[in-house]
Design a protein around this motif. Sequence first.
Motif: not given
Length: 115
Positions: A67-78, A55-62
């Motif tokens: 300071g501000s979060p890192i956004t991974i717009e597109s990631a694949a669950v392996r 499945s494809a997910v979008r991830i926000l790393i705190r």
Amino acid sequence: MEDCMIECREYPRIPVDMQVFFSSTNKTDICEGTMFDLSARGCAVTSMSSVQPGSAVRILIRATDLGSPITIESAAVRWSEGGEFGVEFLGLSELDQRRLHRLLQVATTPQIRPS
């Protein structure tokens, strides 16, 4: 083959402990988890919410250090097993790519704490 997965990684994995938020790209609900393993190309997360491999997910790393979060717009669950899953980062902006590399530098630098 199993041994190779650990020893033959192109990018070293760094142990971390960071809050992440993620959502499947086809769903609107946001789930919470803890990232415990990070590399330049992916991460591993433990969460009460299950995700399916492929499945494809979008991830926000705190990333509190940055300071501000890192956004991974597109990631694949392996892989997904026992409340943990691993993802490969597929798409993130140049800015978030730079911030991810900075986070990796911060995570690998020994922190000197005042006594």
